[in-house]
Design an enzyme around this catalytic site. Sequence first.
Site, PDB file in Angstrom:
ATOM      1  N   SER A  13       0.832  -1.208   0.000  1.00  0.00           N
ATOM      2  CA  SER A  13       0.000   0.000   0.000  1.00  0.00           C
ATOM      3  C   SER A  13       0.872   1.266   0.000  1.00  0.00           C
ATOM      4  CB  SER A  13      -0.982   0.004   1.178  1.00  0.00           C
ATOM      5  OG  SER A  13      -0.331   0.190   2.407  1.00  0.00           O
ATOM      6  N   MET A  90      10.534  -6.916   4.058  1.00  0.00           N
ATOM      7  CA  MET A  90      10.680  -7.570   5.353  1.00  0.00           C
ATOM      8  C   MET A  90      11.933  -8.444   5.440  1.00  0.00           C
ATOM      9  SD  MET A  90       8.240  -6.045   6.745  1.00  0.00           S
ATOM     10  CE  MET A  90       7.933  -6.790   8.354  1.00  0.00           C
ATOM     11  N   ARG A  91      12.956  -8.073   4.697  1.00  0.00           N
ATOM     12  CA  ARG A  91      14.229  -8.796   4.779  1.00  0.00           C
ATOM     13  C   ARG A  91      15.300  -7.857   5.301  1.00  0.00           C
ATOM     14  NH1 ARG A  91      13.744 -14.323   4.291  1.00  0.00           N
ATOM     15  NH2 ARG A  91      11.538 -14.422   3.751  1.00  0.00           N
ATOM     16  N   ILE A  92      16.135  -8.363   6.184  1.00  0.00           N
ATOM     17  CA  ILE A  92      17.235  -7.545   6.697  1.00  0.00           C
ATOM     18  C   ILE A  92      18.377  -7.597   5.687  1.00  0.00           C
ATOM     19  CG2 ILE A  92      18.968  -7.371   8.520  1.00  0.00           C
ATOM     20  CD1 ILE A  92      16.805  -8.436  10.447  1.00  0.00           C
ATOM     21  N   LEU A  93      18.885  -6.432   5.339  1.00  0.00           N
ATOM     22  CA  LEU A  93      19.950  -6.335   4.341  1.00  0.00           C
ATOM     23  C   LEU A  93      21.313  -6.240   5.035  1.00  0.00           C
ATOM     24  CD1 LEU A  93      18.063  -3.813   2.057  1.00  0.00           C
ATOM     25  CD2 LEU A  93      18.502  -6.228   1.545  1.00  0.00           C
ATOM     26  N   HIS A 109       9.383   2.785   8.646  1.00  0.00           N
ATOM     27  CA  HIS A 109       9.275   1.881   9.788  1.00  0.00           C
ATOM     28  C   HIS A 109       8.090   2.320  10.645  1.00  0.00           C
ATOM     29  CE1 HIS A 109      10.505  -0.891  12.898  1.00  0.00           C
ATOM     30  NE2 HIS A 109      10.292   0.073  13.763  1.00  0.00           N
ATOM     31  N   THR A 141      21.006   2.644   6.937  1.00  0.00           N
ATOM     32  CA  THR A 141      22.431   2.436   7.210  1.00  0.00           C
ATOM     33  C   THR A 141      22.598   1.007   7.708  1.00  0.00           C
ATOM     34  OG1 THR A 141      22.123   3.319   9.434  1.00  0.00           O
ATOM     35  CG2 THR A 141      22.872   4.871   7.751  1.00  0.00           C
ATOM     36  N   ASP A 145      17.057  -0.287  11.327  1.00  0.00           N
ATOM     37  CA  ASP A 145      16.164   0.793  11.749  1.00  0.00           C
ATOM     38  C   ASP A 145      16.915   1.953  12.419  1.00  0.00           C
ATOM     39  OD1 ASP A 145      14.041  -0.622  10.704  1.00  0.00           O
ATOM     40  OD2 ASP A 145      13.659  -1.662  12.587  1.00  0.00           O
ATOM     41  N   GLU A 174       1.371   6.844   7.268  1.00  0.00           N
ATOM     42  CA  GLU A 174       2.494   6.419   6.424  1.00  0.00           C
ATOM     43  C   GLU A 174       2.238   6.824   4.978  1.00  0.00           C
ATOM     44  OE1 GLU A 174       4.027   2.395   6.823  1.00  0.00           O
ATOM     45  OE2 GLU A 174       3.042   2.162   8.760  1.00  0.00           O
TER      46      GLU A 174
HETATM   47  C1  GAR Z   1       4.003  -0.791   6.777  1.00  0.00           C
HETATM   48  O1  GAR Z   1       3.291  -0.520   7.962  1.00  0.00           O
HETATM   49  C2  GAR Z   1       5.484  -0.556   6.990  1.00  0.00           C
HETATM   50  O2  GAR Z   1       5.754   0.538   7.818  1.00  0.00           O
HETATM   51  C3  GAR Z   1       5.902  -1.840   7.625  1.00  0.00           C
HETATM   52  O3  GAR Z   1       5.177  -2.841   6.948  1.00  0.00           O
HETATM   53  C4  GAR Z   1       3.943  -2.283   6.452  1.00  0.00           C
HETATM   54  C5  GAR Z   1       3.879  -2.552   4.983  1.00  0.00           C
HETATM   55  O4  GAR Z   1       2.595  -2.237   4.462  1.00  0.00           O
HETATM   56  N1  GAR Z   1       7.308  -2.045   7.518  1.00  0.00           N
HETATM   57  C6  GAR Z   1       8.037  -2.729   8.405  1.00  0.00           C
HETATM   58  O5  GAR Z   1       7.557  -3.266   9.377  1.00  0.00           O
HETATM   59  C7  GAR Z   1       9.498  -2.802   8.082  1.00  0.00           C
HETATM   60  N2  GAR Z   1      10.197  -3.538   9.098  1.00  0.00           N
HETATM   61  P1  GAR Z   1       2.412  -2.063   2.895  1.00  0.00           P
HETATM   62  O6  GAR Z   1       3.022  -3.304   2.231  1.00  0.00           O
HETATM   63  O7  GAR Z   1       0.924  -2.040   2.706  1.00  0.00           O
HETATM   64  O8  GAR Z   1       3.080  -0.802   2.484  1.00  0.00           O
END
Ligand code: GAR
Length: 203
Positions: A13, A90-93, A109, A141, A145, A174
Amino acid sequence: KKRVAILISGSGSNMVRLIESMRGAHPARPVLVLSSDPEAKGLEKARALGVPTAVVDARACRGDRAAFEAELARLLDDARPDIICLAGFMRILSPKFVARYAGRMLNIHPSLLPKFRGLNTHARALAAGETEHGATVHEVTAELDEGPILGQARVPVKPGDTPETLAARVLRMEHRLYPAVLERFARGERTPIEMVAEADGNS
Ligand code: GAR
């Protein structure tokens, strides 16, 4: 125009909002949406918006992060991005991967960093008794986070909130915060911005 690649893992989204914002006189344009999950709902949304997509299946890499990142870097570099936006990626780089794109990678975040790095931020904010919560866009970086903050959006925590109701309130912010930060970043603006949720009745 600056070339923007967006990395996703899920519903996308935020990615949709970023793509929709890059219109008209905007200083950037989307060149690639890359997903770590072939099933990510965001992929079809990106295609519907006419943005090229690619997938690096993180699970197929079976914990081989070097192989995953090598393929990610190959596809990214093909797209020649000036800016890379992590949007629910959702992957740590690894520090090495992050260093390759230093100064041009952003992340959103779902907390008011430096509070609540990592996962399950909404449940943790509730458990901690926070009265305020929100989201942060920052430069990526090597540390998870961390990195210079480019923008934050605040929402109130309300009586009776669950992780789900709080997450929904944060996500609406967001969707405003990330496009605003990207537009400024593409123009070379690095000073952080602040947003506060408008009073919005019972949501
Ligand atoms: C969002 O809330 C974003 O901030 C979070 O995942 C969601 C993704 O929603 N990100 C993290 O948790 C990163 N660790 P979306 O796919 O609908 O944008």
